[in-house]
Design an enzyme around this catalytic site. Structure first.
Site, PDB file in Angstrom:
ATOM      1  N   SER A   1    -148.898  -5.403  27.427  1.00 23.77           N
ATOM      2  CA  SER A   1    -148.390  -6.871  28.257  1.00 23.77           C
ATOM      3  C   SER A   1    -147.176  -7.389  27.995  1.00 23.77           C
ATOM      4  O   SER A   1    -146.780  -8.075  28.773  1.00 23.77           O
ATOM      5  CB  SER A   1    -149.445  -7.878  27.275  1.00 23.77           C
ATOM      6  OG  SER A   1    -149.136  -7.672  25.775  1.00 23.77           O
ATOM      7  N   ASN A   2    -146.259  -6.930  26.854  1.00 16.05           N
ATOM      8  CA  ASN A   2    -144.728  -7.057  26.868  1.00 16.05           C
ATOM      9  C   ASN A   2    -144.073  -6.464  27.993  1.00 16.05           C
ATOM     10  O   ASN A   2    -143.105  -7.206  28.603  1.00 16.05           O
ATOM     11  CB  ASN A   2    -144.317  -6.573  25.730  1.00 16.05           C
ATOM     12  CG  ASN A   2    -144.566  -7.788  24.374  1.00 16.05           C
ATOM     13  OD1 ASN A   2    -144.051  -8.800  24.627  1.00 16.05           O
ATOM     14  ND2 ASN A   2    -145.544  -7.419  23.489  1.00 16.05           N
TER      15      ASN A   2
ATOM     16  N   HIS B   1    -140.708  -6.599  17.861  1.00 13.28           N
ATOM     17  CA  HIS B   1    -141.435  -6.109  16.462  1.00 13.28           C
ATOM     18  C   HIS B   1    -142.213  -7.613  16.172  1.00 13.28           C
ATOM     19  O   HIS B   1    -141.647  -8.523  16.296  1.00 13.28           O
ATOM     20  CB  HIS B   1    -140.586  -5.831  15.529  1.00 13.28           C
ATOM     21  CG  HIS B   1    -141.432  -5.686  14.220  1.00 13.28           C
ATOM     22  ND1 HIS B   1    -142.024  -4.114  14.121  1.00 13.28           N
ATOM     23  CD2 HIS B   1    -141.504  -6.294  13.183  1.00 13.28           C
ATOM     24  CE1 HIS B   1    -142.602  -4.323  13.026  1.00 13.28           C
ATOM     25  NE2 HIS B   1    -142.458  -5.470  11.904  1.00 13.28           N
TER      26      HIS B   1
HETATM   27  C1  GAR Z   1    -147.018  -6.116  20.245  1.00 13.76           C
HETATM   28  O1  GAR Z   1    -147.371  -7.197  19.469  1.00 13.76           O
HETATM   29  C2  GAR Z   1    -145.547  -5.379  19.614  1.00 13.76           C
HETATM   30  O2  GAR Z   1    -144.968  -6.318  18.986  1.00 13.76           O
HETATM   31  C3  GAR Z   1    -146.027  -4.464  18.855  1.00 13.76           C
HETATM   32  O3  GAR Z   1    -147.184  -3.836  19.384  1.00 13.76           O
HETATM   33  C4  GAR Z   1    -147.972  -4.736  20.371  1.00 13.76           C
HETATM   34  C5  GAR Z   1    -147.702  -4.141  21.976  1.00 13.76           C
HETATM   35  O4  GAR Z   1    -148.544  -4.912  22.641  1.00 13.76           O
HETATM   36  N1  GAR Z   1    -145.155  -3.369  18.668  1.00 13.76           N
HETATM   37  C6  GAR Z   1    -145.032  -2.886  17.428  1.00 13.76           C
HETATM   38  O5  GAR Z   1    -145.793  -3.196  16.437  1.00 13.76           O
HETATM   39  C7  GAR Z   1    -144.030  -2.118  17.209  1.00 13.76           C
HETATM   40  N2  GAR Z   1    -143.791  -1.800  15.862  1.00 13.76           N
HETATM   41  P1  GAR Z   1    -148.375  -4.811  24.253  1.00 13.76           P
HETATM   42  O6  GAR Z   1    -148.707  -3.249  24.487  1.00 13.76           O
HETATM   43  O7  GAR Z   1    -149.462  -5.659  24.901  1.00 13.76           O
HETATM   44  O8  GAR Z   1    -146.824  -5.212  24.540  1.00 13.76           O
END
Ligand code: GAR
Length: 202
Positions: A20-21, A116
């Protein structure tokens, strides 16, 4: 206007899951943004982010970490081989859940970003939401930082904060922090791609 027609910077985005990011970054890289997505890379062929990126016509690469076992340098060499044809200028980690060694990170010094889910330097590593709750924190949030060989370290490029409520659980915190991640990361990348590295505090 000088610089107006500069060639856009090319951004590689690394994901392991839903992405999603990554999606928030890609959707922002339009118009006068100084960068464009070059490739989405995952260690997981089933990552939802890979399917979405393909659907957008963005190049994708999958480098499964499992055949490499504990041989991180070999995994990272394969990542570099996959990246090379896409000639990225900036590398954004966006929920990429593999630790990268100094051998991979150092050549990207000053050009690799990570998001993070905590207010760094608090809660490096995993389970950040549960740890913030256990500590009784009244605020929590997310951080975008430049990646250095030390885990979840490196100069902070931006942070977004939320209030922690009495009724919060790790899941409710994660959901509210993720909303902030989707605001923060695109805003930071937009500034970073145009040369601005002063921290953005939302
Ligand atoms: C997000 O919350 C990101 O901050 C975290 O994983 C998730 C990924 O979500 N990252 C970490 O924990 C890295 N250490 P996404 O795949 O929906 O972007």
């Amino acid at each position: 206007m000088p610089g107006r027609w500069r060639v856009p910077k090319r951004v590689a985005i690394f994901v392991s899951g839903g992405g999603s990011n990554m999606r928030a970054l890609v959707e922002d890289m339009v118009g006068d943004h100084a960068a464009r997505p070059a490739v989405v890379v995952s260690n997981n062929a089933d990552a939802g982010g890979i399917a979405w990126a393909k659907g957008q016509g963005i190049a994708t690469e999958v480098v499964d970490h499992r055949p490499f076992g504990k041989d991180r340098p070999a995994f990272e060499a394969a990542l570099n081989t996959a990246l090379a044809p896409h000639t990225p200028d900036i590398l954004c980690l966006a929920g990429f859940m593999r630790v990268l060694t100094a051998g991979f990170v150092t050549p990207w010094a000053g050009r690799m970003l990570n998001i993070h889910p905590s207010l760094l330097p608090k809660y490096k590593g995993l389970h950040t939401h549960a740890r913030a709750l256990e500590a009784g924190d009244t605020e929590h949030g997310c951080t975008v930082h430049l990646v250095t060989p030390a885990l979840d370290d490196g100069p902070i490029l931006g942070q977004a904060r939320i209030a922690v409520h009495a009724f919060d659980t790790p899941d409710t915190l994660a959901a509210r922090v993720l909303v902030q991640e989707h605001r923060l990361y695109p805003a930071v990348l937009r500034r970073f791609a145009s040369g601005e590295t002063r921290p953005l505090m939302l």
